[in-house]
Design an enzyme around this catalytic site. Structure first.
Site, short mmCIF file in Angstrom:
data_model
loop_
_atom_site.label_atom_id
_atom_site.label_comp_id
_atom_site.label_asym_id
_atom_site.label_seq_id
_atom_site.Cartn_x
_atom_site.Cartn_y
_atom_site.Cartn_z
N GLU A 130 -8.40 10.95 -16.18
CA GLU A 130 -9.03 11.02 -17.51
C GLU A 130 -7.98 10.66 -18.55
O GLU A 130 -6.77 10.70 -18.24
CB GLU A 130 -9.54 12.44 -17.78
CG GLU A 130 -10.62 12.86 -16.80
CD GLU A 130 -11.20 14.24 -17.10
OE1 GLU A 130 -10.80 14.87 -18.11
OE2 GLU A 130 -12.06 14.68 -16.32
N GLU A 248 -5.22 7.17 0.94
CA GLU A 248 -5.10 6.14 -0.11
C GLU A 248 -3.64 5.70 -0.25
O GLU A 248 -3.35 4.51 -0.42
CB GLU A 248 -5.62 6.74 -1.42
CG GLU A 248 -5.96 5.72 -2.48
CD GLU A 248 -6.55 6.36 -3.73
OE1 GLU A 248 -6.95 7.53 -3.69
OE2 GLU A 248 -6.58 5.67 -4.76
N GLY A 346 11.93 -21.03 -13.39
CA GLY A 346 10.86 -20.98 -14.39
C GLY A 346 9.47 -21.03 -13.77
O GLY A 346 8.52 -20.45 -14.31
N THR A 371 1.93 8.77 -9.24
CA THR A 371 3.09 7.92 -9.57
C THR A 371 4.22 8.20 -8.58
O THR A 371 4.24 9.23 -7.90
CB THR A 371 3.60 8.22 -11.00
OG1 THR A 371 4.10 9.57 -11.03
CG2 THR A 371 2.52 8.04 -12.05
C1 LIG Z 1 -4.88 -0.44 -12.32
C2 LIG Z 1 -5.11 1.03 -12.16
C3 LIG Z 1 -6.09 1.48 -11.29
C4 LIG Z 1 -6.34 2.85 -11.16
N1 LIG Z 1 -7.38 3.26 -10.37
C5 LIG Z 1 -7.75 4.57 -10.41
C6 LIG Z 1 -8.95 5.01 -9.74
O1 LIG Z 1 -9.64 4.24 -9.09
N2 LIG Z 1 -9.28 6.32 -9.87
C7 LIG Z 1 -8.54 7.22 -10.59
O2 LIG Z 1 -8.94 8.38 -10.65
N3 LIG Z 1 -7.42 6.83 -11.22
C8 LIG Z 1 -7.00 5.53 -11.16
N4 LIG Z 1 -5.88 5.13 -11.82
C9 LIG Z 1 -5.11 6.11 -12.59
C10 LIG Z 1 -3.76 6.46 -11.99
O3 LIG Z 1 -3.91 7.20 -10.81
C11 LIG Z 1 -2.95 7.17 -13.07
O4 LIG Z 1 -2.63 6.20 -14.05
C12 LIG Z 1 -1.69 7.82 -12.54
O5 LIG Z 1 -2.01 8.91 -11.71
C13 LIG Z 1 -0.75 8.29 -13.66
O6 LIG Z 1 -1.43 9.05 -14.60
P1 LIG Z 1 -1.27 8.68 -16.17
O7 LIG Z 1 -1.56 7.26 -16.32
O8 LIG Z 1 -2.08 9.65 -16.93
O9 LIG Z 1 0.26 8.89 -16.48
P2 LIG Z 1 0.98 10.27 -16.86
O10 LIG Z 1 0.52 11.34 -15.94
O11 LIG Z 1 0.83 10.49 -18.32
O12 LIG Z 1 2.49 9.94 -16.55
C14 LIG Z 1 3.39 9.30 -17.48
C15 LIG Z 1 4.78 9.28 -16.87
O13 LIG Z 1 5.22 10.62 -16.69
C16 LIG Z 1 5.66 10.80 -15.37
N5 LIG Z 1 5.39 12.17 -14.93
C17 LIG Z 1 4.21 12.84 -14.98
N6 LIG Z 1 4.35 14.06 -14.44
C18 LIG Z 1 5.63 14.16 -14.02
C19 LIG Z 1 6.39 15.16 -13.35
N7 LIG Z 1 5.83 16.31 -12.98
N8 LIG Z 1 7.69 14.91 -13.09
C20 LIG Z 1 8.26 13.76 -13.45
N9 LIG Z 1 7.60 12.76 -14.07
C21 LIG Z 1 6.29 12.95 -14.35
C22 LIG Z 1 4.84 9.81 -14.56
O14 LIG Z 1 5.44 9.55 -13.30
C23 LIG Z 1 4.83 8.62 -15.50
O15 LIG Z 1 6.01 7.91 -15.33
C24 LIG Z 1 -5.56 3.78 -11.90
C25 LIG Z 1 -4.55 3.31 -12.75
C26 LIG Z 1 -4.33 1.97 -12.89
C27 LIG Z 1 -3.27 1.51 -13.85
#
Ligand SMILES: Cc1cc2nc3c(=O)[nH]c(=O)nc-3n(C[C@H](O)[C@H](O)[C@H](O)COP(=O)(O)OP(=O)(O)OC[C@H]3O[C@@H](n4cnc5c(N)ncnc54)[C@H](O)[C@@H]3O)c2cc1C
Length: 383
Positions: A130, A248, A346, A371
């Site tokens: 979300e 996954e 390039g 991540t």
């Molecule tokens: C192309 C694409 C496809 C996707 N497909 C799906 C899908 O099909 N279904 C679905 O549900 N989601 C999907 N996602 C979402 C994806 O799983 C999330 O983007 C991911 O889990 C990270 O969450 P966030 O983007 O909110 O980043 P955040 O959670 O805000 O993280 C930001 C940064 O903080 C770091 N961070 C967060 N917590 C910690 C911690 N405890 N310790 C150290 N570092 C931390 C992260 O590693 C990251 O570098 C998709 C994303 C993309 C870009």
């Protein structure tokens, strides 16, 4: 034995034959569509039914539910062939959702949804993330309250792969807003065809993977039968996700290694054909050394991945190894692809060159499905 003579230990004649079918299907039906899919930001609906007819979908789901009756080796072959062909098609998400249903669905749910998914008549998505909850899945806000035999669902999801085509969404919701964190979360299967209050946002503009549809999903008082809950009781969604995410993550590792190997192969061809300072680029020691390093790292990645696949098939793959696979294989993929792009000069930065697309497409592998920082946390728990 040279690394090119190496055979994955999970390979056998049956899986080899399946690979031939998959490769032919991808080359004939999917590769020619790629430019258009990239343009329209997602695959055609027809590709799903074609993949179903070809037996590409749900290859590791039992035949009694319409699947291919194979093992994860068959799924791995599909992922490898897609990655090598540079095709983005969300069949891995289809398989992932199928495994949620297999693991926690009632007999009636399995018989209702799995055959349709295997035929490509239902396209699945998994919707956890979300706007305010990605890594921290416990913070999800999408709610499902009970009302007259239904859940009434409100909230939104973002970054959802297969989002625009999906008509079966495995949705993470809060069924009990009173309990904090993971205990109030459940998974509900939402059939979205002509569903009142359900809306799909336009495809999100990504930096790569343009042929993959990734969308926001909106739920405004959407009514879903209580019988669509996954599992025997509410509140089990978080442990269900933790149990199934390794499938996954391993799938992502498979694609990572296949792309890294492909990057080395196409770059080797390129540097043999490109002349600089009057001689082929491969005659430069730096080129040979860089490619030797990339080939070595891709091979080490392959051997580790194969060990994970074997252990997964045997039901012995632990969470730590899966996290290591997702983290290290995707980091290795990105670094190999980056080195290979550099060797193209390039031209490597031109979108028409496959190595350029690999570079933009691979970056997200370190982000989704947890991540790589979260993977390191999981690995660190084992210290
Ligand atoms: C192309 C694409 C496809 C996707 N497909 C799906 C899908 O099909 N279904 C679905 O549900 N989601 C999907 N996602 C979402 C994806 O799983 C999330 O983007 C991911 O889990 C990270 O969450 P966030 O983007 O909110 O980043 P955040 O959670 O805000 O993280 C930001 C940064 O903080 C770091 N961070 C967060 N917590 C910690 C911690 N405890 N310790 C150290 N570092 C931390 C992260 O590693 C990251 O570098 C998709 C994303 C993309 C870009």
């Amino acid at each position: 034995m040279s690394s090119s003579a190496y055979q994955s230990p999970w390979m056998n004649d049956d899986v080899r034959m399946f690979r031939t079918t998959v490769r032919q299907f991808i080359e004939k039906e999917l590769v020619p569509q790629q430019a258009r899919w990239r343009e329209q930001r997602g695959p055609d609906a027809a590709a799903w039914s074609a993949a179903g007819r070809a037996g590409i979908l749900l290859p590791d789901v039992p035949e009694e539910y319409g699947g291919g009756g194979g093992s994860f080796a068959h799924e791995a072959v599909v992922l490898e062939e897609l990655a090598q062909a540079g095709v983005h098609f969300g069949s891995a998400i289809q398989s992932t959702v199928a495994h949620y249903i297999l693991a926690y669905g009632s007999e009636e749910q399995k018989r209702r949804w799995l055959p349709l998914m295997a035929r490509g008549e239902r396209v699945a998505a998994i919707a956890m993330s979300e706007p305010g909850a990605g890594s921290d899945l416990q913070a999800i806000k999408t709610s499902a309250r009970r009302d007259a035999g239904h859940y009434v669902i409100s909230g939104s999801k973002t970054f959802i792969t297969n989002g625009s085509r999906a008509n079966l969404v495995c949705l993470a919701v809060k069924t009990d807003a009173r309990v904090a964190g993971m205990r109030g979360i459940s998974l509900v299967l939402v059939e979205t065809d002509e569903l009142s209050g359900y809306r799909v946002g336009r495809p999100l503009e990504k930096v790569g993977m343009h042929a993959q549809d990734t969308c926001e999903l909106f739920f405004d008082e959407v009514r879903v039968p209580l019988g669509n809950l996954l599992g025997s009781a509410e509140g089990k969604g978080f442990p269900q996700m933790m149990e199934q995410l390794p499938y996954e993550r391993l799938s992502i590792g498979v694609g990572a290694v296949a792309m890294a190997e492909q990057a080395v192969a196409i770059t080797t061809r390129y540097v043999k054909g490109r002349s600089v300072f009057g001689k082929p680029l491969i005659d430069m020691q730096n080129t040979r050394f860089k490619l030797a390093e990339c080939k070595t790292r891709a091979h080490i990645a392959r051997v580790f991945l194969d060990s994970c696949i074997e252990r997964y098939i045997a039901g012995r793959l632990d969470e730590t190894s899966t996290a290591m696979a997702k983290y290290w294989l995707t980091e290795t993929q990105c670094s190999i692809v980056d080195e290979c792009l550099q060797l193209h000069g390039g031209y490597g930065y031109m979108a028409e060159y496959p190595i350029a697309r690999m570079w933009t497409d691979s970056r997200v592998q370190r982000i989704y499905a947890g991540t790589n920082e979260i993977m390191k946390e999981l690995i660190a728990w084992s210290l």
